[in-house]
Each structure stands twice: as C-alpha cells, then as structure tokens.
Design a protein around this motif. Sequence first.
Motif, PDB file in Angstrom:
ATOM      1  N   UNK A 364      35.914 -15.651   4.550  1.00 10.55           N
ATOM      2  CA  UNK A 364      35.964 -16.933   3.839  1.00 10.55           C
ATOM      3  C   UNK A 364      36.448 -18.032   4.787  1.00 10.55           C
ATOM      4  N   UNK A 365      36.369 -19.289   4.387  1.00 18.97           N
ATOM      5  CA  UNK A 365      35.979 -19.791   3.077  1.00 18.97           C
ATOM      6  C   UNK A 365      34.647 -20.510   3.195  1.00 18.97           C
ATOM      7  N   UNK A 366      33.761 -20.254   2.230  1.00 19.09           N
ATOM      8  CA  UNK A 366      32.528 -21.010   2.114  1.00 19.09           C
ATOM      9  C   UNK A 366      32.457 -21.641   0.738  1.00 19.09           C
ATOM     10  N   UNK A 367      31.812 -22.801   0.651  1.00 18.50           N
ATOM     11  CA  UNK A 367      31.368 -23.320  -0.626  1.00 18.50           C
ATOM     12  C   UNK A 367      30.046 -22.636  -0.954  1.00 18.50           C
ATOM     13  N   UNK A 368      29.881 -22.239  -2.195  1.00 19.70           N
ATOM     14  CA  UNK A 368      28.670 -21.534  -2.620  1.00 19.70           C
ATOM     15  C   UNK A 368      28.169 -22.203  -3.898  1.00 19.70           C
ATOM     16  N   UNK A 369      27.105 -22.989  -3.777  1.00 17.04           N
ATOM     17  CA  UNK A 369      26.552 -23.651  -4.953  1.00 17.04           C
ATOM     18  C   UNK A 369      25.175 -24.236  -4.654  1.00 17.04           C
ATOM     19  N   UNK A 370      24.477 -24.597  -5.732  1.00 18.92           N
ATOM     20  CA  UNK A 370      23.211 -25.303  -5.629  1.00 18.92           C
ATOM     21  C   UNK A 370      23.474 -26.804  -5.595  1.00 18.92           C
ATOM     22  N   UNK A 371      22.731 -27.510  -4.762  1.00 20.86           N
ATOM     23  CA  UNK A 371      22.880 -28.957  -4.679  1.00 20.86           C
ATOM     24  C   UNK A 371      22.370 -29.621  -5.964  1.00 20.86           C
ATOM     25  N   UNK A 372      23.083 -30.655  -6.394  1.00 17.89           N
ATOM     26  CA  UNK A 372      22.684 -31.376  -7.600  1.00 17.89           C
ATOM     27  C   UNK A 372      21.367 -32.110  -7.361  1.00 17.89           C
ATOM     28  N   UNK A 373      20.622 -32.320  -8.448  1.00 19.63           N
ATOM     29  CA  UNK A 373      19.342 -33.007  -8.316  1.00 19.63           C
ATOM     30  C   UNK A 373      19.560 -34.495  -8.054  1.00 19.63           C
ATOM     31  N   UNK A 374      18.542 -35.113  -7.463  1.00 19.25           N
ATOM     32  CA  UNK A 374      18.616 -36.542  -7.223  1.00 19.25           C
ATOM     33  C   UNK A 374      17.834 -36.962  -5.998  1.00 19.25           C
ATOM     34  N   UNK A 375      17.626 -38.266  -5.892  1.00 15.30           N
ATOM     35  CA  UNK A 375      16.931 -38.837  -4.742  1.00 15.30           C
ATOM     36  C   UNK A 375      17.844 -38.794  -3.521  1.00 15.30           C
ATOM     37  N   UNK A 376      17.266 -38.503  -2.368  1.00 12.55           N
ATOM     38  CA  UNK A 376      18.046 -38.439  -1.129  1.00 12.55           C
ATOM     39  C   UNK A 376      17.330 -39.190  -0.010  1.00 12.55           C
ATOM     40  N   UNK A 377      18.117 -39.601   0.977  1.00  7.34           N
ATOM     41  CA  UNK A 377      17.590 -40.156   2.218  1.00  7.34           C
ATOM     42  C   UNK A 377      17.908 -39.182   3.341  1.00  7.34           C
ATOM     43  N   UNK A 406      25.611 -19.576  -0.053  1.00  8.09           N
ATOM     44  CA  UNK A 406      26.023 -20.740   0.709  1.00  8.09           C
ATOM     45  C   UNK A 406      25.702 -21.963  -0.115  1.00  8.09           C
ATOM     46  N   UNK A 407      25.336 -23.054   0.525  1.00  5.10           N
ATOM     47  CA  UNK A 407      24.972 -24.266  -0.195  1.00  5.10           C
ATOM     48  C   UNK A 407      23.527 -24.616   0.138  1.00  5.10           C
ATOM     49  N   UNK A 408      22.697 -24.770  -0.897  1.00  5.70           N
ATOM     50  CA  UNK A 408      21.289 -25.054  -0.651  1.00  5.70           C
ATOM     51  C   UNK A 408      20.709 -25.899  -1.767  1.00  5.70           C
ATOM     52  N   UNK A 409      19.594 -26.544  -1.450  1.00  4.82           N
ATOM     53  CA  UNK A 409      18.863 -27.320  -2.436  1.00  4.82           C
ATOM     54  C   UNK A 409      17.376 -27.197  -2.194  1.00  4.82           C
ATOM     55  N   UNK A 410      16.603 -27.166  -3.264  1.00  2.80           N
ATOM     56  CA  UNK A 410      15.144 -27.162  -3.173  1.00  2.80           C
ATOM     57  C   UNK A 410      14.685 -28.616  -3.115  1.00  2.80           C
ATOM     58  N   UNK A 411      13.907 -28.942  -2.076  1.00  2.86           N
ATOM     59  CA  UNK A 411      13.588 -30.325  -1.750  1.00  2.86           C
ATOM     60  C   UNK A 411      12.092 -30.580  -1.874  1.00  2.86           C
ATOM     61  N   UNK A 412      11.758 -31.695  -2.514  1.00  4.80           N
ATOM     62  CA  UNK A 412      10.386 -32.178  -2.554  1.00  4.80           C
ATOM     63  C   UNK A 412      10.297 -33.447  -1.709  1.00  4.80           C
ATOM     64  N   UNK A 413       9.307 -33.494  -0.819  1.00  3.99           N
ATOM     65  CA  UNK A 413       9.133 -34.647   0.066  1.00  3.99           C
ATOM     66  C   UNK A 413       7.961 -35.522  -0.366  1.00  3.99           C
TER      67      UNK A 413
END
Length: 458
Positions: A364-377, A406-413
């Motif tokens: 440890x220590x890791x943050x483990x979660x899915x990234x919140x939805x929303x617009x990103x730059x 870990x920490x990840x998000x599914x991204x649409x471009x």
Amino acid sequence: MIGYLALARETFDVEYAESKFEKAKSLLLSLKPDAIGFNDLVTNDSDAESALSFFKSNNFEKIFLFQTTFTDAKFLLNFAISIQKPICIVSFPEPRTGGRLRLNSICGLNLAMHSLLKNDISPDFIIMEEDDKINEMSFNSFIKGESNDKETSWNIASITDENAKFDYSIDKQTIGIIGTRPEGFDTCDYDSNEVTSKLNVSLVDLELEDLFDEAKEIEAETIVKTKSTVSSYLAGTEELVQEEFDKSLSIFHGLENLKDKHKLDAFAIRCWPETFTEYGCASCGPMAMMNENKVSCACEADVLGGISCNILNQMNNNPSLLVDIVDVDKSDNSLVFWHCGLAPISMAKEGTAKSGIHSNRKKPLLHDFSLKEGEITIFRVSKARGKLQFFVMNGQVLDRPNSFSGTSGVINLGKDSADKLERMFKGGLEHHVAFTYGDISDKLIHFGNQMNIPTYTL
C-alpha cells in the motif's frame, strides 16, 4: 523471410503473455509458414543478447515484434538500430475486468513508438482485435508492404472562440526532481535549458534518499492523525498491512516537508522500484494526496509530465492527473486512462473509493476507484519527434465501473477514438498524458501562442 520475437516484463502476468504470444505467432505462421523467430519471451538482458545475436545471424526482410506486456524501450530501440529492418510492433488489449492490469501491452507500445520516432525510426504497429479476419488483414498488410494511407499527423490547434477574453496566469514555477527516470523511459527525457528558458520553470534536483530521510523523521502522532483522515474517505484501510500503510503516509508528509523546505510547486518522482524495494511501501497514495492539494506529482521522474499537470492546476484551479493509455475498444469507441493509484480523491466516482495495494508489488497505499464522469481537457508538454510542443484535445469520462485495479476511467474522444489513439502514437506522443475536468482547451492554445510554442490537436 519474416522474423518474429516477443517482449515481456516478469512483474506482469507472464503466463498470460505467453498465451498471447502463442496465439499471435500461430496467426503469423498460418500466413507465412516459413517465418522463423526467437521463441522465448525476452524478459532480461541475457535474453536480449541472445535474441539480438539470433537476428543478426539471419537475413530477415521484416520483423514482427510482439509487445506482450509493458516493457521499457531500451531493448527495442537498441534492436531497431542494430537490425535496421522494417518492424511491426504487435500489442494486445485485455478485458476490463476491474482486476489487475495483467499485461499493460498498449502502454508498452506507446512508450516504444515515442522512443523510436524520436530516433527517426518509423515502425508499423497493430493492436490486436477480437476478429481474427481483421488481424489477418493487418498482418498481411505489413507482410506485403501495403501502404497505410490513414492520416497520422497532428493538426495545428486553433482557438474556437476568437472573441474570448482569457483570464488566467501562469506564474514561474519550481519543480523538484526526486531521483532519475528509469532506464528505457525516453518519454521522461527533458532538456533543462529548454525547461528554464522556454517554459519558465526552475528545477531542483533531489535524491530518493532525501525523501526517505524526511519520511523517517515523521512523528507517530502525525501518522495516526493522517491515517484517520485517509480512512474517512477510503474504504478498507483496516485490511492493509499497517506498518506498510504507515510508511506510505510518512512519504506523503516527507513530500510536504520537501515542498516547504525547497519552496517547490510540483514534483517529478522516481517512484519505483526503490520506494517498494528500499523503503517498503507504495508512493501512489501519497502522490494522490499531494495531487488533491494541486501539488502535481509525476511518476517515473517525468519532468514535462509534471509541468503539464502544473499548468493545468494553475489554469483551471482544479486538481489534474497524469495517466497511461492502457486499452482501446473500437466497438465501444473508447480508451482507458489508468494509473496505479494516484488519482486525487475529488476525481472519484461516488461510492467507489477504496484503499488498495500495488497490483505488481503488493504494497500500500493506492487509491482504487473509477473516475467520475464528465468533460475533460487532455494536455501534454511534449517532445514528440524531439521537438518541444503542446498537445491538447477534449474528451469525456464515461460513467463506467473501474476497468482495472488502481484508478481508471473509460474515455471517449468523440468520433473514432481508436483512430485518434493511433494518430497519437504515430505522432510520437509520450506514454503519460495529463488531464483535468472541464474544457480549458482554448486557454491552453492561447497560452501556447503566448509562449511561442506550437500547439497541436486531433
């Protein structure tokens, strides 16, 4: 004659990598039965020497290189320079199970492409798909030398609202570089004179021992208070090995002390392997905590990555994050942004945040979660093809479960995310990209114009 070989790193799932190699090799041999290759996974320097000797002793016309897991670019660059034959790098997506990132092959491809293109070597690459007919076509295209007419260059970025009044300031910053980048990570190179003269950033060189020494001096009472705070927003901390958890929190306070002592605004940190092997914990969680405080912490001593995040922090007044691109799914029109566990807690999808251990190093220590939805730059201060430039584009984090631990998000471009990923890689973009929530792309393009740095997009 067609040759083949496969690369892997032993900290990933080598058995799974072997299965990917065997399947891809079978496809190649079905198309070219006379193809021959080096049949052991290249996982160390001894394997690398044997493989290089094998290819020097045979007269190959073209070579398939199977990037079965993430590896650094040291061997691949040396191999390409030594052999001087057309190379096609083949990489492998993996199921988004929510568990361990077993291969991280696509990130290895990204790292390799940047390194080779920066050295004026332009390989082909294939990202394997579920449909074997498509894979056959891709393999045959390289074998037969059929040209790929798809656009691979980047576009000059232009401001969408010419009447906009830009309200931001980027003050002179100081970046603390702790340790040196890992061997074979050409993506983390920088020119100190260029950084100071063109980006208005001062650099302070520190050693990992400086961080470890600071961390060792943190009082137990301080650790207890911080542990209580962290446990209030991360589930499962009581299940961690507490001694290792305490060490990780001491790294956070060590970074705070170094920031104050040297008047630093951000860090670029050689986070592995020494924090695991010498100090006994992961630095991901501590770096996430610093990121939440808008003190950017870039992995693998990636100075330009840290500067990228720091620019976003100042321009947007919100935390930013440096990530790897680890997966692509054409049918879903999406990518996956991931890192071991250093996303700031404010980026967490509600109800998903928990504590974790490093998937390869088991600490440890890791943050483990899915990234919140929303617009990103999305942004990168880049040295693609050896030239200083800005890269900027917009995207959307989708409302999806965590793809990998870990920490990840599914991204649409936008339209055709997979094609944009291909153009990123073929343009030589580094394996770390920064992002922040909201649309500040016009501000970044304006800033590039003000700094006289060319700015590109897709």
